[in-house]
Design an enzyme around this catalytic site. Structure first.
Site, PDB file in Angstrom:
ATOM      1  N   LYS A  13       0.837  -1.202   0.000  1.00 37.25           N
ATOM      2  CA  LYS A  13       0.000   0.000   0.000  1.00 37.25           C
ATOM      3  C   LYS A  13       0.875   1.257   0.000  1.00 37.25           C
ATOM      4  O   LYS A  13       0.574   2.238  -0.690  1.00 37.25           O
ATOM      5  CB  LYS A  13      -0.938   0.004   1.216  1.00 37.25           C
ATOM      6  CG  LYS A  13      -2.018  -1.070   1.155  1.00 37.25           C
ATOM      7  CD  LYS A  13      -2.826  -1.144   2.451  1.00 37.25           C
ATOM      8  CE  LYS A  13      -3.772  -2.342   2.447  1.00 37.25           C
ATOM      9  NZ  LYS A  13      -4.535  -2.475   3.706  1.00 37.25           N
ATOM     10  N   GLN A  52      -4.021  -1.062  10.288  1.00 38.75           N
ATOM     11  CA  GLN A  52      -4.020  -2.371   9.641  1.00 38.75           C
ATOM     12  C   GLN A  52      -4.504  -3.429  10.629  1.00 38.75           C
ATOM     13  O   GLN A  52      -4.018  -3.522  11.755  1.00 38.75           O
ATOM     14  CB  GLN A  52      -2.597  -2.706   9.133  1.00 38.75           C
ATOM     15  CG  GLN A  52      -2.502  -4.001   8.339  1.00 38.75           C
ATOM     16  CD  GLN A  52      -3.198  -3.953   6.986  1.00 38.75           C
ATOM     17  OE1 GLN A  52      -3.453  -2.874   6.433  1.00 38.75           O
ATOM     18  NE2 GLN A  52      -3.517  -5.108   6.441  1.00 38.75           N
ATOM     19  N   ASP A 105     -10.760   3.370   5.209  1.00 35.67           N
ATOM     20  CA  ASP A 105     -11.227   1.981   5.109  1.00 35.67           C
ATOM     21  C   ASP A 105     -12.755   1.904   5.062  1.00 35.67           C
ATOM     22  O   ASP A 105     -13.308   0.829   4.802  1.00 35.67           O
ATOM     23  CB  ASP A 105     -10.760   1.188   6.339  1.00 35.67           C
ATOM     24  CG  ASP A 105      -9.500   0.378   6.070  1.00 35.67           C
ATOM     25  OD1 ASP A 105      -9.318  -0.043   4.917  1.00 35.67           O
ATOM     26  OD2 ASP A 105      -8.728   0.179   7.010  1.00 35.67           O
TER      27      ASP A 105
HETATM   28  N1  GUN Z   1      -6.309  -6.272   6.971  1.00 42.12           N
HETATM   29  C1  GUN Z   1      -6.584  -7.001   5.865  1.00 42.12           C
HETATM   30  N2  GUN Z   1      -7.245  -6.242   4.962  1.00 42.12           N
HETATM   31  C2  GUN Z   1      -7.386  -5.022   5.509  1.00 42.12           C
HETATM   32  C3  GUN Z   1      -7.977  -3.803   5.052  1.00 42.12           C
HETATM   33  O1  GUN Z   1      -8.520  -3.699   3.962  1.00 42.12           O
HETATM   34  N3  GUN Z   1      -7.921  -2.765   5.928  1.00 42.12           N
HETATM   35  C4  GUN Z   1      -7.348  -2.863   7.157  1.00 42.12           C
HETATM   36  N4  GUN Z   1      -7.345  -1.787   7.935  1.00 42.12           N
HETATM   37  N5  GUN Z   1      -6.781  -3.970   7.597  1.00 42.12           N
HETATM   38  C5  GUN Z   1      -6.809  -5.046   6.780  1.00 42.12           C
END
Ligand code: GUN
Length: 284
Positions: free
Chosen positions: A52, A96, A119
């Site tokens: 990311k 995350q 998110d």
């Molecule tokens: N862990 C796995 N996928 C995601 C996501 O899309 N957002 C977040 N914050 N954590 C994750």
């Protein structure tokens, strides 16, 4: 043989548009910023966040990683998020998941300023999503919808089956499909006779985290299949939730793992960050 939905190429096209939007913001002196927060060391999360961050850098989003120790207390994490909420250089905050079990995940999500919740998991954003009001939508659900749309299928009136009911993927995707006028069946671990449900689906989306769980003959001939699962097997290879080799002989289109939903999710995260930046800068 099915069309392989090239999420990597589609995401790249999408990112070019996002970069143009960011370049335009920069000419106005606005620099989008996204903060990643990780608590403890969870190897898959470290890889996801690194990917990311790389994507942010490629389109010109300033990104910051706060890697907090595994023994960070809930109070410390909430205070940390509050600091990011008040930082004018930060337009998006992504904690995350998963975070260590001694911290209440729901409390953490609720602490994020809804305007910075890229998110789309804050109750305010999920409520707005439910009510069709403007707000941030979860990136994975948006990415999945984009992949489905690019196959050319007319979603309206189709039977869609969503396997998996997580807050991040399954429930938002089921809702987005329903908003697009599909008839949606939402399946989960207690669903009786799952193949009976998947076999009648024109659109099948799977997000359960069980490698190759969905068999080829569970898929309707001509269906569009989106595989969200991503599991590293003991031999170090990566597998989705669908038996890809068998499924591609029956589906009309299928997304691969890797190179399907993952890149599209990241592209939508970038879009949410730019949207958040524009909203925050407009009102500040
Ligand atoms: N862990 C796995 N996928 C995601 C996501 O899309 N957002 C977040 N914050 N954590 C994750």
């Amino acid at each position: 043989m099915a069309q392989i939905i090239d999420g990597k190429a589609l995401a790249e096209k999408f990112r070019a548009q996002i970069k143009a939007d960011i370049d335009r913001l920069k000419t106005k002196g606005i620099q989008p910023g996204l903060a990643f927060v990780m608590v403890g060391k969870h190897p898959p999360s470290q890889i996801y966040v690194a990917n990311k961050q790389k994507a942010c850098a490629a389109v010109g989003i300033d990104n910051f990683l706060d890697a907090l120790p595994a023994d960070t207390s809930e109070q410390e994490l909430l205070a940390h998020i509050d600091k990011l909420n008040r930082n004018p250089k930060i337009h998006g905050i992504l904690v995350q998941l998963p975070i260590p079990p001694h911290i209440n995940t729901k409390k953490v999500i609720c602490q994020i300023d809804p305007k910075k919740d890229v998110d789309g998991l804050h109750p305010e954003n999920l409520g707005k999503f439910f009510l069709n009001l403007p707000g941030t939508r979860p990136p994975t659900a948006q990415g999945i919808l984009h992949l489905i749309e690019t196959t050319g299928i007319n979603i309206k009136g189709k039977d869609a089956c969503m396997v998996g009911r997580s807050a991040i993927v399954g429930r938002p995707t089921a809702m987005l499909l329903a908003k697009n006028h599909a008839t949606v069946t939402l399946c989960h671990r207690f669903t009786e006779n799952l193949p009976e449900k998947t076999k009648v689906a024109d659109i099948l989306v799977v997000a359960i985290g069980h490698p190759r769980y969905i068999q080829g003959d569970w898929i309707k001939k001509g269906a569009v299949v989106i595989d969200v699962g991503i599991t590293r097997l003991p031999d170090a290879s990566i597998s989705g939730d669908v038996d890809f080799a068998a499924a591609k002989k029956r589906a009309s289109a299928i997304s691969p793992v890797p190179g399907g939903v993952g890149p599209m999710t990241i592209a939508m995260l970038l879009k949410n960050t730019v949207d958040a930046c524009e909203t925050i800068e407009r009102i500040s």
